[in-house]
Design a protein around this motif. Structure first.
Motif, PDB file in Angstrom:
ATOM      1  N   SER A  13      -6.779  -0.170 -21.838  1.00 27.60           N
ATOM      2  CA  SER A  13      -7.827   0.485 -22.610  1.00 27.60           C
ATOM      3  C   SER A  13      -8.729   1.287 -21.683  1.00 27.60           C
ATOM      4  O   SER A  13      -8.937   0.940 -20.534  1.00 27.60           O
TER       5      SER A  13
ATOM      6  N   THR B  92      -6.810   6.266 -23.563  1.00 23.29           N
ATOM      7  CA  THR B  92      -6.439   6.126 -24.970  1.00 23.29           C
ATOM      8  C   THR B  92      -6.834   7.365 -25.767  1.00 23.29           C
ATOM      9  O   THR B  92      -6.126   7.769 -26.696  1.00 23.29           O
TER      10      THR B  92
ATOM     11  N   THR C 194      -2.330  -0.919 -26.715  1.00 25.01           N
ATOM     12  CA  THR C 194      -3.299  -1.015 -25.627  1.00 25.01           C
ATOM     13  C   THR C 194      -3.587  -2.473 -25.291  1.00 25.01           C
ATOM     14  O   THR C 194      -3.446  -3.366 -26.126  1.00 25.01           O
TER      15      THR C 194
ATOM     16  N   ASN D  46     -16.492  -3.234 -32.794  1.00 25.96           N
ATOM     17  CA  ASN D  46     -15.305  -3.895 -33.331  1.00 25.96           C
ATOM     18  C   ASN D  46     -14.032  -3.542 -32.569  1.00 25.96           C
ATOM     19  O   ASN D  46     -12.985  -4.135 -32.807  1.00 25.96           O
ATOM     20  N   SER D  47     -14.127  -2.555 -31.688  1.00 29.16           N
ATOM     21  CA  SER D  47     -12.971  -2.150 -30.894  1.00 29.16           C
ATOM     22  C   SER D  47     -13.466  -1.645 -29.552  1.00 29.16           C
ATOM     23  O   SER D  47     -14.556  -1.065 -29.461  1.00 29.16           O
TER      24      SER D  47
ATOM     25  N   ILE E 261     -11.383   0.375 -27.883  1.00 30.47           N
ATOM     26  CA  ILE E 261     -10.486   1.510 -27.693  1.00 30.47           C
ATOM     27  C   ILE E 261     -11.210   2.794 -28.084  1.00 30.47           C
ATOM     28  O   ILE E 261     -11.603   2.973 -29.248  1.00 30.47           O
TER      29      ILE E 261
ATOM     30  N   ASN F 150      -9.950   4.600 -31.178  1.00 31.15           N
ATOM     31  CA  ASN F 150     -10.385   3.975 -32.428  1.00 31.15           C
ATOM     32  C   ASN F 150     -11.832   4.325 -32.756  1.00 31.15           C
ATOM     33  O   ASN F 150     -12.179   4.605 -33.907  1.00 31.15           O
TER      34      ASN F 150
ATOM     35  N   ASN G 177      -9.612   1.383 -36.817  1.00 36.20           N
ATOM     36  CA  ASN G 177      -8.841   0.659 -35.801  1.00 36.20           C
ATOM     37  C   ASN G 177      -7.341   0.834 -36.035  1.00 36.20           C
ATOM     38  O   ASN G 177      -6.649  -0.062 -36.533  1.00 36.20           O
TER      39      ASN G 177
ATOM     40  N   PRO H 145      -3.556  -0.784 -31.930  1.00 39.04           N
ATOM     41  CA  PRO H 145      -3.680  -2.225 -31.672  1.00 39.04           C
ATOM     42  C   PRO H 145      -4.142  -2.485 -30.246  1.00 39.04           C
ATOM     43  O   PRO H 145      -3.744  -1.785 -29.316  1.00 39.04           O
ATOM     44  N   GLU H 146      -5.002  -3.494 -30.093  1.00 37.96           N
ATOM     45  CA  GLU H 146      -5.527  -3.844 -28.771  1.00 37.96           C
ATOM     46  C   GLU H 146      -5.324  -5.330 -28.530  1.00 37.96           C
ATOM     47  O   GLU H 146      -5.631  -6.153 -29.386  1.00 37.96           O
TER      48      GLU H 146
END
Length: 397
Positions: free
Chosen positions: A281, A285, A297, A316-317, A319, A322, A328, A331-332
């Protein structure tokens, strides 16, 4: 308080501070536009790297002196770091510039800015690249009111964050990656290769030695599982010259050996033919999203740092892709979720014609509109705000 100084009868003096390579590139592009706007009437002083040196800046010290990674290293070098902060702040106040532009590296540049504001409140200060106040330590935004006059944001959601957090004025000027779309996106022949079998899979473990140490083993195991499951792919690992040795050592235990490409141009060429990616990440990205490359990621770090980050992060992320898209879609897999089993399963999806892959491609198609700056490049928008802030300070002083 320093007495007001007449500046109408002399050229403009702009002091810039950038201590990392990415900030150095931003500073150099900003200097180019400022020189176009002001001509021979502008002089630059400050701290920067090779790119800013090519634009005529003589750095107060080599920025390599601050290339310190990891808590232990910072503690060891703390006296030197504090000395450079004091010396840089003193150099700014002694130079009495018409404006100070601090570029990224907030742990260093913001400490300098606070000292400058205390010593000479009349020097306007612009912060180019916002600290991640929207992700962690949100109180920094309000604290910046006391020593930053304007924030130049690279991400489109940041001005709203500053308004919500009651920070200084913040304007979205655009991300430098949006000026590099031609280098990131495939031509006709490259698109054909992107669509051909076996698909090109990029693996991007990070740009720091600590990141390579944390990610290479688990990435290698995930790719080995993918190959054992009968999934065909051509593996490409882009890296930079100074990391080649660390990468080669870490690859020794990999079941699937990648083709290694070295340098920025080769990396971009790999992006243009890539079908999917496994990436640490970070900014990469966003680079992949702009390139239209679906991805999986991951991020691993030491247990102490992970504990701190879990307590501090407020989004919440983690990335960037995102966060910019506002959904989102990528996927992380963080810390204990970063396992060979989970990574290989997600990679199988983004390599195939899956719902996950289609969802990412649909979201990436919106990113140009989300990150648009109209017809004006980021460096020009940044320069206009720097000049406006400087003119406002002249009228006030």
């Amino acid at each position: 308080m320093t007495a007001a100084r007449p500046i109408a009868d002399r050229g403009r003096k702009i002091f810039l501070i950038a201590t990392e390579e990415s900030g150095d590139r931003l500073g150099a592009n900003l200097m180019k536009v400022l020189r176009q706007r002001l001509g021979d009437a502008v002089r630059f002083e400050g701290v920067g790297g090779r790119s800013m040196a090519r634009e005529g800046l003589v750095s107060r010290f080599p920025i390599e002196e601050l290339s310190i990674i990891g808590l232990a290293a910072v503690v060891k070098h703390l006296p030197k770091i504090l000395r450079l902060i004091r010396e840089t702040a003193a150099a700014v106040t002694e130079a009495r510039p018409d404006i100070l532009v601090i570029i990224d590296s907030p742990d260093f540049t913001h400490r300098v800015a606070r000292r400058v504001r205390a010593a000479d409140p009349q020097i306007p200060i612009v912060d180019y690249v916002s600290p991640s106040v929207w992700a962690w330590r949100p109180g920094r935004a309000r604290a910046m009111l006391s020593y930053v006059d304007h924030v130049l944001a690279l991400l489109p959601f940041e001005p709203a964050a500053y308004q919500r957090l009651r920070g200084p004025p913040c304007s979205y000027v655009g991300h430098p990656l949006t000026e590099q779309l031609a280098a990131l996106r495939p031509g006709a022949d490259e698109q054909k290769r992107r669509d051909l079998a076996p698909p090109v899979l990029l693996v991007l473990p990070g740009s720091r030695r600590s990141e390579i140490r944390h990610h290479m083993a688990v990435f290698g195991q995930a790719l080995g599982r993918l190959r054992d499951d009968g999934v065909a792919f051509e593996l490409v690992l882009p890296t930079m010259p100074h990391l080649q040795e660390a990468i080669a050592e870490a690859l020794a235990g990999w079941q699937v050996q990648p083709r290694i490409v070295v340098g920025e141009q080769e990396k971009r060429a790999a992006f243009r033919i890539a079908h999917a990616a496994l990436a640490k990440s970070g900014t990469v990205t966003l680079e992949l999203a702009l390139s239209g490359v679906p991805m999986v990621t991951a991020y691993r770090t030491g247990s102490a740092e992970a504990w701190i980050l879990r307590k501090a992060i407020k989004v919440n992320s983690v990335i960037l892709a995102n966060l910019v898209i506002g959904e989102n879609v990528v996927p992380e897999f963080l810390q204990e979720d970063c396992t060979p089993e989970k990574l290989s399963q997600a990679l199988r999806e983004v390599l195939g014609d899956s719902a996950l892959r289609r969802k990412q491609l649909e979201a990436f198609a919106k990113i140009d509109r989300i990150m648009s700056t109209g017809n004006q490049p980021p460096s020009a928008r940044a320069a206009d705000i720097v000049l406006a802030t400087m003119r406002k300070a002249r009228r006030t002083n």
